[in-house]
Design a protein around this motif. Structure first.
Motif, PDB file in Angstrom:
ATOM      1  N   ALA A 134      19.802  -7.623  -8.544  1.00  0.00           N
ATOM      2  CA  ALA A 134      20.645  -7.963  -7.224  1.00  0.00           C
ATOM      3  C   ALA A 134      20.774  -9.397  -7.089  1.00  0.00           C
ATOM      4  CB  ALA A 134      19.955  -7.252  -6.131  1.00  0.00           C
ATOM      5  N   LYS A 135      19.804 -10.115  -7.782  1.00  0.00           N
ATOM      6  CA  LYS A 135      19.623 -11.668  -7.483  1.00  0.00           C
ATOM      7  C   LYS A 135      19.737 -12.195  -6.013  1.00  0.00           C
ATOM      8  CE  LYS A 135      21.981 -12.493 -11.935  1.00  0.00           C
ATOM      9  NZ  LYS A 135      23.264 -12.563 -12.679  1.00  0.00           N
ATOM     10  N   LEU A 136      18.958 -11.629  -5.207  1.00  0.00           N
ATOM     11  CA  LEU A 136      18.648 -12.143  -3.759  1.00  0.00           C
ATOM     12  C   LEU A 136      17.348 -12.130  -3.447  1.00  0.00           C
ATOM     13  CD1 LEU A 136      18.287  -9.403  -2.108  1.00  0.00           C
ATOM     14  CD2 LEU A 136      21.009  -9.617  -2.364  1.00  0.00           C
ATOM     15  N   THR A 137      16.989 -12.969  -2.597  1.00  0.00           N
ATOM     16  CA  THR A 137      15.747 -12.900  -1.878  1.00  0.00           C
ATOM     17  C   THR A 137      15.771 -12.772  -0.610  1.00  0.00           C
ATOM     18  OG1 THR A 137      15.882 -15.309  -1.414  1.00  0.00           O
ATOM     19  CG2 THR A 137      14.984 -14.696  -3.631  1.00  0.00           C
ATOM     20  N   ALA A 138      14.573 -12.353  -0.112  1.00  0.00           N
ATOM     21  CA  ALA A 138      14.166 -11.714   1.451  1.00  0.00           C
ATOM     22  C   ALA A 138      12.881 -11.914   1.610  1.00  0.00           C
ATOM     23  CB  ALA A 138      14.885 -10.472   1.564  1.00  0.00           C
ATOM     24  N   GLU A 139      12.606 -12.017   3.035  1.00  0.00           N
ATOM     25  CA  GLU A 139      11.214 -11.828   3.548  1.00  0.00           C
ATOM     26  C   GLU A 139      10.738 -10.518   3.873  1.00  0.00           C
ATOM     27  OE1 GLU A 139      10.342 -14.913   6.373  1.00  0.00           O
ATOM     28  OE2 GLU A 139       8.361 -13.673   6.967  1.00  0.00           O
ATOM     29  N   VAL A 140       9.540 -10.248   3.665  1.00  0.00           N
ATOM     30  CA  VAL A 140       9.031  -8.758   3.967  1.00  0.00           C
ATOM     31  C   VAL A 140       8.557  -9.013   5.515  1.00  0.00           C
ATOM     32  CG1 VAL A 140       7.585  -6.847   3.645  1.00  0.00           C
ATOM     33  CG2 VAL A 140       8.127  -8.228   1.843  1.00  0.00           C
ATOM     34  N   LYS A 141       9.100  -8.101   6.294  1.00  0.00           N
ATOM     35  CA  LYS A 141       8.842  -7.973   7.815  1.00  0.00           C
ATOM     36  C   LYS A 141       7.444  -7.251   7.987  1.00  0.00           C
ATOM     37  CE  LYS A 141      12.899  -7.671   9.785  1.00  0.00           C
ATOM     38  NZ  LYS A 141      13.868  -7.776  10.690  1.00  0.00           N
ATOM     39  N   SER A 142       7.329  -6.012   7.465  1.00  0.00           N
ATOM     40  CA  SER A 142       6.509  -4.957   7.693  1.00  0.00           C
ATOM     41  C   SER A 142       6.417  -4.069   6.648  1.00  0.00           C
ATOM     42  CB  SER A 142       6.531  -4.248   8.928  1.00  0.00           C
ATOM     43  OG  SER A 142       7.815  -3.505   9.010  1.00  0.00           O
ATOM     44  N   ILE A 143       5.309  -3.332   6.141  1.00  0.00           N
ATOM     45  CA  ILE A 143       5.186  -2.277   5.454  1.00  0.00           C
ATOM     46  C   ILE A 143       4.836  -0.959   6.188  1.00  0.00           C
ATOM     47  CG2 ILE A 143       4.089  -1.820   3.210  1.00  0.00           C
ATOM     48  CD1 ILE A 143       3.576  -4.676   2.854  1.00  0.00           C
ATOM     49  N   GLU A 144       5.354   0.247   5.698  1.00  0.00           N
ATOM     50  CA  GLU A 144       4.889   1.371   6.242  1.00  0.00           C
ATOM     51  C   GLU A 144       4.720   2.588   4.852  1.00  0.00           C
ATOM     52  OE1 GLU A 144       6.799   3.588   9.244  1.00  0.00           O
ATOM     53  OE2 GLU A 144       6.379   1.822  10.644  1.00  0.00           O
ATOM     54  N   MET A 145       3.675   3.337   5.005  1.00  0.00           N
ATOM     55  CA  MET A 145       3.287   4.197   4.024  1.00  0.00           C
ATOM     56  C   MET A 145       3.185   5.586   4.873  1.00  0.00           C
ATOM     57  SD  MET A 145       1.305   4.562   0.501  1.00  0.00           S
ATOM     58  CE  MET A 145      -0.536   4.706   1.323  1.00  0.00           C
ATOM     59  N   HIS A 146       3.767   6.845   4.748  1.00  0.00           N
ATOM     60  CA  HIS A 146       3.512   7.969   5.447  1.00  0.00           C
ATOM     61  C   HIS A 146       3.732   7.570   6.964  1.00  0.00           C
ATOM     62  CE1 HIS A 146       2.432   9.482   1.834  1.00  0.00           C
ATOM     63  NE2 HIS A 146       1.204   9.097   1.665  1.00  0.00           N
ATOM     64  N   HIS A 147       4.631   6.761   7.418  1.00  0.00           N
ATOM     65  CA  HIS A 147       4.692   6.349   8.813  1.00  0.00           C
ATOM     66  C   HIS A 147       3.679   5.552   9.054  1.00  0.00           C
ATOM     67  CE1 HIS A 147       8.370   8.507   8.870  1.00  0.00           C
ATOM     68  NE2 HIS A 147       8.033   9.710   9.371  1.00  0.00           N
ATOM     69  N   GLN A 148       2.811   5.067   8.580  1.00  0.00           N
ATOM     70  CA  GLN A 148       1.859   4.122   8.938  1.00  0.00           C
ATOM     71  C   GLN A 148       1.837   2.800   8.540  1.00  0.00           C
ATOM     72  OE1 GLN A 148      -1.868   6.458   8.123  1.00  0.00           O
ATOM     73  NE2 GLN A 148      -1.682   7.305  10.173  1.00  0.00           N
ATOM     74  N   GLY A 149       1.852   1.829   9.471  1.00  0.00           N
ATOM     75  CA  GLY A 149       1.844   0.391   9.048  1.00  0.00           C
ATOM     76  C   GLY A 149       0.675  -0.048   7.897  1.00  0.00           C
ATOM     77  N   MET A 150       1.066  -0.850   7.336  1.00  0.00           N
ATOM     78  CA  MET A 150       0.345  -1.604   6.237  1.00  0.00           C
ATOM     79  C   MET A 150       0.343  -2.897   6.137  1.00  0.00           C
ATOM     80  SD  MET A 150       0.722   1.036   2.835  1.00  0.00           S
ATOM     81  CE  MET A 150      -0.831   1.103   2.155  1.00  0.00           C
ATOM     82  N   GLN A 151      -1.034  -3.555   5.886  1.00  0.00           N
ATOM     83  CA  GLN A 151      -1.025  -5.039   5.998  1.00  0.00           C
ATOM     84  C   GLN A 151      -1.068  -5.431   4.364  1.00  0.00           C
ATOM     85  OE1 GLN A 151      -0.603  -7.221   8.024  1.00  0.00           O
ATOM     86  NE2 GLN A 151      -0.115  -5.493   9.112  1.00  0.00           N
ATOM     87  N   THR A 152      -1.639  -4.543   3.573  1.00  0.00           N
ATOM     88  CA  THR A 152      -1.540  -4.752   2.090  1.00  0.00           C
ATOM     89  C   THR A 152      -1.262  -3.498   1.441  1.00  0.00           C
ATOM     90  OG1 THR A 152      -3.580  -6.360   2.351  1.00  0.00           O
ATOM     91  CG2 THR A 152      -2.970  -5.626   0.157  1.00  0.00           C
ATOM     92  N   ALA A 153      -0.354  -3.351   0.617  1.00  0.00           N
ATOM     93  CA  ALA A 153       0.102  -2.352  -0.206  1.00  0.00           C
ATOM     94  C   ALA A 153      -0.423  -2.670  -1.727  1.00  0.00           C
ATOM     95  CB  ALA A 153       1.323  -1.804  -0.156  1.00  0.00           C
ATOM     96  N   LEU A 154      -1.074  -1.587  -2.381  1.00  0.00           N
ATOM     97  CA  LEU A 154      -1.583  -1.867  -3.665  1.00  0.00           C
ATOM     98  C   LEU A 154      -0.905  -0.810  -4.756  1.00  0.00           C
ATOM     99  CD1 LEU A 154      -5.324  -1.554  -2.602  1.00  0.00           C
ATOM    100  CD2 LEU A 154      -3.715  -3.423  -3.157  1.00  0.00           C
ATOM    101  N   PRO A 155      -1.147  -1.040  -6.212  1.00  0.00           N
ATOM    102  CA  PRO A 155      -0.427  -0.586  -7.224  1.00  0.00           C
ATOM    103  C   PRO A 155      -0.540   1.098  -7.090  1.00  0.00           C
ATOM    104  CG  PRO A 155      -1.553  -2.392  -8.181  1.00  0.00           C
ATOM    105  CD  PRO A 155      -2.118  -2.286  -6.533  1.00  0.00           C
ATOM    106  N   GLY A 156       0.277   1.957  -7.115  1.00  0.00           N
ATOM    107  CA  GLY A 156       0.206   3.308  -6.861  1.00  0.00           C
ATOM    108  C   GLY A 156       0.668   3.860  -5.579  1.00  0.00           C
TER     109      GLY A 156
END
Lengths: 455, 233
Positions: free
Chosen positions: A283-305
């Motif tokens: 896509a050739k664009l950049t953007a900042e991550v505001k937040s992350i969620e997994m199974h509807h729960q917020g995460m501070q660090t997401a790992l491989p898998g």
């Protein structure tokens, strides 16, 4: 919460009659993979119909019938626990689409369990040219599944039963062809078992006193034991790829009211954190991550898998799509490739492959037509040695190094640096005509310069 | 495998067809397999079977001495039943032993991933006997229909997609050899849920591509489809 056990995916391969399913069933059944209540219900029923002595087979049959109706989702996932790991078993079907799924699918195998039958004639049929054993083992090796375990099954059906002579014969045969494929046979444990009667599955069998136990010699430390369960516990855990730069192929992109754009995908390598600036390719664009969620729960660090969704600023849903790859803009950002060199094995092509052949490649979540731009050399499948430079054609069964050119922008990586982004299946005529791993990529250097920075 | 009776017109026809897209009986160089089949022929094939004749002429260009020398023409001779197209048995009466009669469960895949193995005759014979016995035993068993259990993830466009309608649409797909199973909604994040649905397919009838194609055809509801699990039943 207690510490979660490491998750390991094991793909079970072998000929149709090797007793794969019985072996799998036995493991799942005995190691707590079946809902206890359901099991009790079946066991009671089996006693009632007077199948007491065949209880195990009867219950397996019932479970199979249940799976066939597709009623329960949990039962379609074959899971159980060993001392060290939570295992998910993939009982490889003979389905023609399975190979593609093994390459691009969400659950990559960390190890392969090869089941061969020691019963008279069955071993010979399984490893014969038309048997599936060799093809599966070769694919597993090509796709980077370097850990393999061999079960010599149906020891109760040898002549005479539990024959050491037959076991040795089978082991010799299997060792021979695994060596030809490229496996280091010193690292492969062999276990004589019976998936039917349970010999050497969970507990050591008394019926094969000649079996001294299996041994594994490898750099990471030796291991030995007697049962199949012990072998599974001795597997090396999947290599953590946290230390690598981030790679996250997108599965979907959502537009959520009040939130904005949310791409979703599985992290293959590296970590994802809020505040990180991501680069998307092609896509050739950049953007900042505001937040992350997994199974509807917020995460501070997401790992491989982890399969995560994340919210990004100032990017329209229209500019991203499935097949794009996200990476850290500051650390080896992903970029699309002009071309790449791959080692392919031609599987089911009905005719001949020449320069110009353009099948669709499935690589991670991308789906892009690629052109065979150059047939560099034909290789010996056994040794990887060069057999012929610049061959004119490739046919089913051939291995070769080729140069591929995607017809529209695509982000792939070499198998060596980012394995999940470096293997692919080539599809044509609704079949997997070839599989391959990427040796090197020629990155499109202009892509970085053109990237607009959105803040 | 085999060519039928190589001394009859029908056997030669099979050979002709087999050689129409191959240079040799096995591999890409002349080998003992060519010699083996060559010797089973009583005379040159008729001119209308051009592929077989081309091959016959080529092999006959070698002298008897060259042909019998495995160093010049590599490989090991096997019974005629080991060569040729899958699904045709050998019935040339020059062969000393009866070839495996029924190999139909093996004809799904005639892929030769390894080329010829060099084994001595005794081993080959022993193996063949066992495979033949196995094939005979197999043919008596009722043929099982191979089935797979597939777990699909069906993803919507946003958090407002009607997931109930999506499930209805997916279930409305009917195909021979396809049975829909249980389904549930799995939370993804930011209010988005995906539909996880189980199905059982007959391997020869339903493929994942076909399912994906049909499901994504509900383009107002479905963004993409992924296979979450794929197992043999």
């Amino acid at each position: 919460m207690g510490k979660e056990k490491t998750h390991v995916n094991v793909v079970i391969i072998g000929h149709v009659d090797s007793g794969k399913s019985t072996t799998t069933g036995h493991l799942v059944y005995k190691c707590g993979g079946v809902d206890q209540r359901k099991l009790e219900k079946f066991e009671k029923a089996s006693a009632q119909v007077g199948k007491g002595s065949f209880k195990f087979a009867w219950v397996l049959d019932k479970l199979k019938a249940e799976r066939e109706r597709g009623i329960s989702i949990d039962i379609s996932l074959l899971k159980f626990n060993t001392q060290k790991y939570t295992m998910t078993i993939i009982d490889a079907p003979g389905h023609r689409d399975f190979i593609k799924n093994m390459i691009t699918g969400t659950s990559q195998a960390d190890a392969a369990l090869l089941v061969v039958s020691a019963a008279k004639g069955e071993f010979e049929a399984g490893v014969s040219r038309s048997g599936q054993t060799r093809e599966h083992a070769l694919l597993a090796y090509t796709l980077g599944v370097k850990q393999i375990i061999v079960c010599v099954n149906k020891m109760d059906l040898t002549e005479p039963p539990y024959s050491q002579k037959r076991y040795d014969e089978v082991v010799r045969g299997v060792t021979g062809f695994l060596k030809k494929i490229g496996y280091d046979t010193a690292t492969i444990p062999f276990v004589p078992i019976s998936g039917w009667t349970g010999e050497n599955m969970i507990t050591a069998s008394q019926k094969m006193p000649w079996f001294q136990g299996w041994k594994v010699r490898r750099r990471e430390g030796h291991a030995n034991g007697k049962t199949l369960l012990e072998v599974l516990d001795s597997l090396l855990p999947p290599v953590r790829t946290i230390n690598k730069p981030l790679r996250l192929p997108l599965q979907d992109v959502y537009k959520i009211g009040g939130v904005g754009t949310v791409p979703v995908g599985k992290i293959e390598t590296g970590v994802l954190k809020p505040g990180m600036t991501l680069m998307f390719s092609p896509a050739k664009l950049t953007a900042e991550v505001k937040s992350i969620e997994m199974h509807h729960q917020g995460m501070q660090t997401a790992l491989p898998g982890h399969n995560v969704g994340f919210n990004i600023k100032n990017v329209s849903v229209k500019n991203l799509r499935r097949g794009d790859v996200a990476g850290n803009a500051q650390q080896d950002p992903p970029s699309d490739v002009k071309s790449f060199e791959a080692q392919v094995i031609v599987l089911n092509h009905p005719g001949r492959i020449k320069v110009g052949y353009s099948p669709v490649l499935d690589c991670h979540t991308a789906h892009v037509t690629c052109r065979f731009a150059e047939l560099k050399e034909k290789l010996d499948r056994r040794t990887g040695k060069k057999m012929e430079a610049h061959p004119q054609i490739l046919q089913s069964g051939d291995a070769a190094t080729v140069k591929l050119v995607p017809i529209k922008p695509m982000c792939v990586e070499s198998f060596f640096t980012y394995a999940p982004l470096g293997r692919f299946a080539a599809r044509d005529l609704k079949q997997t005509v070839a599989v391959g791993v990427i040796k090197s990529v020629d990155k499109d250097s202009s892509s970085k310069l053109k990237a607009p920075v959105c803040k | 495998m085999g060519f039928g009776d190589l001394r009859s017109a029908s056997g030669l026809k099979v050979l002709n067809e087999f050689l129409s897209d191959k240079s040799y009986i096995e591999g890409f160089v002349p080998s003992q397999s060519d010699v083996c089949v060559f010797e089973a022929l009583s005379a040159a094939p008729p001119a209308d079977l051009c592929h077989a004749l081309r091959w016959y002429k080529h092999i006959s260009s070698y002298s008897d001495k060259t042909r019998s020398d495995p160093h010049l023409l590599p490989g090991v001779q096997k019974p005629l039943g080991q060569y040729g197209p899958v699904g045709v048995a050998d019935s040339t009466n020059t062969t000393p032993k009866a070839p495996p009669a029924n190999e139909e469960e093996e004809d799904d895949d005639d892929l030769d991933l390894f080329g010829s193995d060099e084994e001595d005759e005794e081993m080959t014979r022993l193996k063949e006997e066992r495979v033949a016995a196995y094939a005979a035993k197999k043919s008596k068993k009722p043929a099982l229909i191979a089935k797979s259990s597939i777990l699909l993830d069906v993803k919507p466009w946003d958090d407002e997609t009607d997931m109930k309608k999506m499930e209805e649409c997916v279930r409305s797909l009917q195909m021979d050899g396809l049975v829909w199973g249980q389904a549930k909604l799995v939370p993804v994040g930011y209010g988005i849920k995906k539909l996880q649905i189980n199905c059982v397919v007959e391997d020869d009838k339903v493929g994942t591509d076909l399912l994906e194609e049909h499901i994504t055809a509900f383009e107002d509801l479905v963004q993409s489809v992924d296979v979450a699990a794929f197992n043999k039943i």
